[in-house]
Design an enzyme around this catalytic site. Sequence first.
Site, PDB file in Angstrom:
ATOM      1  N   ASP A  23       0.836  -1.207   0.000  1.00  0.00           N
ATOM      2  CA  ASP A  23       0.000   0.000   0.000  1.00  0.00           C
ATOM      3  C   ASP A  23       0.871   1.257   0.000  1.00  0.00           C
ATOM      4  OD1 ASP A  23      -2.329   1.416  -0.045  1.00  0.00           O
ATOM      5  OD2 ASP A  23      -2.737   1.248   2.091  1.00  0.00           O
ATOM      6  N   TRP A  28       2.760   7.993  -2.506  1.00  0.00           N
ATOM      7  CA  TRP A  28       4.173   8.191  -2.892  1.00  0.00           C
ATOM      8  C   TRP A  28       4.253   9.098  -4.114  1.00  0.00           C
ATOM      9  CZ3 TRP A  28       7.270   7.245  -7.131  1.00  0.00           C
ATOM     10  CH2 TRP A  28       8.652   7.198  -6.910  1.00  0.00           C
ATOM     11  N   ARG A  36      -0.789   9.109 -10.097  1.00  0.00           N
ATOM     12  CA  ARG A  36      -0.775   7.868  -9.309  1.00  0.00           C
ATOM     13  C   ARG A  36      -0.121   6.707 -10.070  1.00  0.00           C
ATOM     14  NH1 ARG A  36      -4.105   7.488  -4.975  1.00  0.00           N
ATOM     15  NH2 ARG A  36      -4.419   5.270  -5.392  1.00  0.00           N
ATOM     16  N   HIS A  40       2.474   3.488  -9.081  1.00  0.00           N
ATOM     17  CA  HIS A  40       2.339   2.050  -9.328  1.00  0.00           C
ATOM     18  C   HIS A  40       3.580   1.512 -10.060  1.00  0.00           C
ATOM     19  CE1 HIS A  40      -1.586   2.118  -7.672  1.00  0.00           C
ATOM     20  NE2 HIS A  40      -2.150   2.789  -8.645  1.00  0.00           N
ATOM     21  N   SER A  68      -7.198  -5.775  -5.747  1.00  0.00           N
ATOM     22  CA  SER A  68      -8.317  -6.403  -5.038  1.00  0.00           C
ATOM     23  C   SER A  68      -9.570  -6.419  -5.909  1.00  0.00           C
ATOM     24  CB  SER A  68      -8.601  -5.638  -3.744  1.00  0.00           C
ATOM     25  OG  SER A  68      -9.234  -4.406  -4.029  1.00  0.00           O
ATOM     26  N   SER A  69     -10.541  -7.235  -5.500  1.00  0.00           N
ATOM     27  CA  SER A  69     -11.830  -7.262  -6.216  1.00  0.00           C
ATOM     28  C   SER A  69     -12.416  -5.853  -6.254  1.00  0.00           C
ATOM     29  CB  SER A  69     -12.841  -8.161  -5.504  1.00  0.00           C
ATOM     30  OG  SER A  69     -12.242  -9.220  -4.850  1.00  0.00           O
ATOM     31  N   GLU A  70     -12.149  -5.079  -5.193  1.00  0.00           N
ATOM     32  CA  GLU A  70     -12.731  -3.734  -5.068  1.00  0.00           C
ATOM     33  C   GLU A  70     -11.984  -2.706  -5.929  1.00  0.00           C
ATOM     34  OE1 GLU A  70     -11.828  -5.676  -2.335  1.00  0.00           O
ATOM     35  OE2 GLU A  70     -13.887  -6.372  -2.004  1.00  0.00           O
ATOM     36  N   TRP A  72     -11.337  -2.654  -8.956  1.00  0.00           N
ATOM     37  CA  TRP A  72     -11.968  -2.409 -10.270  1.00  0.00           C
ATOM     38  C   TRP A  72     -12.771  -1.107 -10.240  1.00  0.00           C
ATOM     39  CZ3 TRP A  72     -10.204  -5.032 -14.230  1.00  0.00           C
ATOM     40  CH2 TRP A  72      -9.789  -6.360 -14.071  1.00  0.00           C
ATOM     41  N   LEU A 134      10.914 -20.589  -4.936  1.00  0.00           N
ATOM     42  CA  LEU A 134      10.002 -19.634  -4.280  1.00  0.00           C
ATOM     43  C   LEU A 134       8.644 -19.741  -4.967  1.00  0.00           C
ATOM     44  CD1 LEU A 134       9.438 -17.099  -2.418  1.00  0.00           C
ATOM     45  CD2 LEU A 134      10.091 -15.708  -4.394  1.00  0.00           C
ATOM     46  N   ARG A 191       2.069  -5.051   6.008  1.00  0.00           N
ATOM     47  CA  ARG A 191       1.346  -4.032   5.246  1.00  0.00           C
ATOM     48  C   ARG A 191       2.141  -2.741   5.311  1.00  0.00           C
ATOM     49  NH1 ARG A 191      -4.905  -2.657   4.531  1.00  0.00           N
ATOM     50  NH2 ARG A 191      -4.626  -0.804   3.248  1.00  0.00           N
ATOM     51  N   SER A 199      -8.033  -5.515   4.976  1.00  0.00           N
ATOM     52  CA  SER A 199      -8.615  -5.138   3.680  1.00  0.00           C
ATOM     53  C   SER A 199      -9.019  -6.321   2.799  1.00  0.00           C
ATOM     54  CB  SER A 199      -7.645  -4.223   2.919  1.00  0.00           C
ATOM     55  OG  SER A 199      -7.439  -3.029   3.628  1.00  0.00           O
TER      56      SER A 199
HETATM   57  C1  FPP Z   1      -2.023   0.093  -3.354  1.00  0.00           C
HETATM   58  O1  FPP Z   1      -1.549   1.427  -3.304  1.00  0.00           O
HETATM   59  C2  FPP Z   1      -1.458  -0.583  -4.515  1.00  0.00           C
HETATM   60  C3  FPP Z   1      -2.193  -1.104  -5.551  1.00  0.00           C
HETATM   61  C4  FPP Z   1      -3.650  -1.044  -5.614  1.00  0.00           C
HETATM   62  C5  FPP Z   1      -1.519  -1.725  -6.710  1.00  0.00           C
HETATM   63  C6  FPP Z   1      -0.362  -2.604  -6.414  1.00  0.00           C
HETATM   64  C7  FPP Z   1       0.444  -2.718  -7.630  1.00  0.00           C
HETATM   65  C8  FPP Z   1       1.781  -2.700  -7.680  1.00  0.00           C
HETATM   66  C9  FPP Z   1       2.660  -2.675  -6.504  1.00  0.00           C
HETATM   67  C10 FPP Z   1       2.466  -2.628  -8.983  1.00  0.00           C
HETATM   68  C11 FPP Z   1       2.713  -3.813  -9.793  1.00  0.00           C
HETATM   69  C12 FPP Z   1       2.501  -5.160  -9.248  1.00  0.00           C
HETATM   70  C13 FPP Z   1       2.931  -6.296  -9.854  1.00  0.00           C
HETATM   71  C14 FPP Z   1       2.620  -7.607  -9.220  1.00  0.00           C
HETATM   72  C15 FPP Z   1       3.708  -6.268 -11.097  1.00  0.00           C
HETATM   73  P1  FPP Z   1      -2.587   2.621  -3.406  1.00  0.00           P
HETATM   74  O2  FPP Z   1      -2.712   2.988  -4.839  1.00  0.00           O
HETATM   75  O3  FPP Z   1      -3.878   2.244  -2.735  1.00  0.00           O
HETATM   76  O4  FPP Z   1      -1.852   3.745  -2.614  1.00  0.00           O
HETATM   77  P2  FPP Z   1      -2.502   4.897  -1.718  1.00  0.00           P
HETATM   78  O5  FPP Z   1      -3.107   4.216  -0.516  1.00  0.00           O
HETATM   79  O6  FPP Z   1      -1.331   5.733  -1.356  1.00  0.00           O
HETATM   80  O7  FPP Z   1      -3.497   5.616  -2.568  1.00  0.00           O
END
Ligand code: FPP
Length: 257
Positions: A23, A28, A36, A40, A68-70, A72, A134, A191, A199
């Site tokens: 998260d 960041w 955003r 990612h 997550s499912s949410e 989307w 792994l 987390r 979550s």
């Molecule tokens: C939560 O941060 C992160 C996600 C919903 C996406 C996770 C994806 C990656 C780490 C990138 C790629 C993954 C793979 C497996 C290649 P957030 O967007 O909710 O952050 P915030 O809470 O600061 O808004």
Amino acid sequence: MPPAATPTATPGKVPRHLAVIMDGNGRWAQQRHRPRAIGHRAGARAVNLCIDFCLDKGIEALTLFAFSSENWGRPADEVGALMKLFMNALEREVDELHRRGVRIRFIGERGRFADAIRARMDEAEARTAGNGRLALNIAASYGGRQDIAAAARGLAEDVAAGRLQPGDIDEALFDSRTALAGLPAPDLFIRTGGDHRISNFLLWQLAYTELWFTETLWPALDAATLQRALDDFASRERRFGLTGAQVSGAQNGMTSA
Ligand code: FPP
């Protein structure tokens, strides 16, 4: 014998199975006045760092909550950017992961992804199925409640078809119908990003998992932070509902009453 969902590592040891909610990507990026999606992308680099760390420490399984499912329900441009990132990662990283002995598995509702991504997921799983260094599980369109509901539905179908008696259903059988069947439950959950929540991640599997939270935002992850989590894990006494005396007696080879 403990049910299959009981974590098995003992204090002082490295976790066999690490589960992570990654998260903080959005924050960041926002801190840097960037979109955003850039967060990612930086998050994907932290995924590589985390995999390297697990390989280095001899951790047997790593389960990452990627989508997550949410999720989307996020703005269409963010979902689109994440899909592009998943596709790129599948195209770019699988060869190297395979070379390093990583077995890749995707858990979640695969049917919700575009055909091209699904095909890449299938390929990555088939290609790496024989690897044993792994077990990397990517939770994508995953929800813990959905995982439990799917397991319950499968068992109910078997009962309705006469293949199973209700009395046959126990924790081990239920566990064998969940998404991470065959793996020990996570010993340690991490987390990032400062929130103290599960979550809707691995609700069934986290029953006795040690939980560890950090303010560090996922893209800022480094090996020192992961090592702090491992050190904290090693210092904890895991009792699984027993008393401290029973647990330390068992560790010293004594029989506990
Ligand atoms: C939560 O941060 C992160 C996600 C919903 C996406 C996770 C994806 C990656 C780490 C990138 C790629 C993954 C793979 C497996 C290649 P957030 O967007 O909710 O952050 P915030 O809470 O600061 O808004």
